[in-house]
Design an enzyme around this catalytic site. Sequence first.
Site, PDB file in Angstrom:
ATOM      1  CB  SER A   1     -69.498   2.340 -45.983  1.00 54.13           C
ATOM      2  OG  SER A   1     -68.479   3.200 -46.099  1.00 54.13           O
TER       3      SER A   1
ATOM      4  CE1 TYR B   1     -67.282  -1.241 -50.121  1.00 55.76           C
ATOM      5  CE2 TYR B   1     -66.876   0.899 -49.686  1.00 55.76           C
ATOM      6  CZ  TYR B   1     -67.257  -0.237 -49.279  1.00 55.76           C
ATOM      7  OH  TYR B   1     -67.478  -0.759 -47.969  1.00 55.76           O
TER       8      TYR B   1
END
Length: 242
Positions: free
Chosen positions: A137, A150
């Site tokens: 990401s 995360y």
Amino acid sequence: MTPNGKGLAVVTGASRGIGAAIARQLFEEDHAVLAIARHFETGALPDGVRKLSLDLDRPDSPAGIAAEVARLEMPISVLVNNAAIQRPVDLTQPFDAQRRADIEAELRLNLLVPIALTNALLDRMQRPGGTIAMVTSLVALHPKPSAPVYSASKAGLASFTASLRQQMRPLGLRVMELVPPVVETGMTEGRGGNKMRPEALALAVAEGLAAGREVVAPGLSRKVRLLNRAAPGVVAQVLARH
Ligand SMILES: NC(=O)c1ccc[n+]([C@@H]2O[C@H](COP(=O)([O-])OP(=O)(O)OC[C@H]3O[C@@H](n4cnc5c(N)ncnc54)[C@H](OP(=O)(O)O)[C@@H]3O)[C@@H](O)[C@H]2O)c1
């Protein structure tokens, strides 16, 4: 091997969102596909896709998947480590037992499972020519303050991916990092517009596989990564707002 020599694609988190789109795309391109998730809704994937319902958070899941792949007697042409969760974590509050358990589960699924599954399936990868894909990401570049666990898991996965690439090269295996922009899935529900469709991302993955790319960062991801080289402070500020 499938009749046209494509081999098996194993895709985790393939019941919806990005993983389901990648599974559909690879199936359309004549891969045999093994899709993994906890729950599959009818119609989300074509009939010919093999579905393995299991919780990747269980310690025996890598061995279970390896056993299923052995049963299929096909080399893995593509392993896509895609499943992940994202939870908001308020670091100003003390962690109770439940919060700590949630954080551990997020780290396990997002970071430890791709590492363990890759290792468990290594002997089953097509050599030479197989590809291991890790879905990271943009938050691996700069963290999203509301999702610190995360962000840390994706930064860790990006680092692991770079090491893995070096170690796999002598085995004839490719390692691809997929860096999606904001994609229209359950994970980004309620967030602002300008999201990429999962199908468009899946197409970029297929093109990246065909071209043997080490990094697939389509759409805004490519621009952000380029800008990050010149002005990381600006990128950090922009990402912090998303
Ligand atoms: N969407 C974005 O904008 C975006 C941006 C950057 C990176 N990513 C990354 O892209 C990947 C896919 O994200 P997404 O947006 O498609 O997410 P999503 O729509 O929330 O889908 C997550 C998938 O993971 C599966 N999963 C979750 N927990 C699992 C477990 N314990 N065991 C087995 N499967 C599990 C879910 O299936 P079940 O619930 O049925 O198990 C589902 O198929 C993730 O790695 C995410 O970090 C997404």
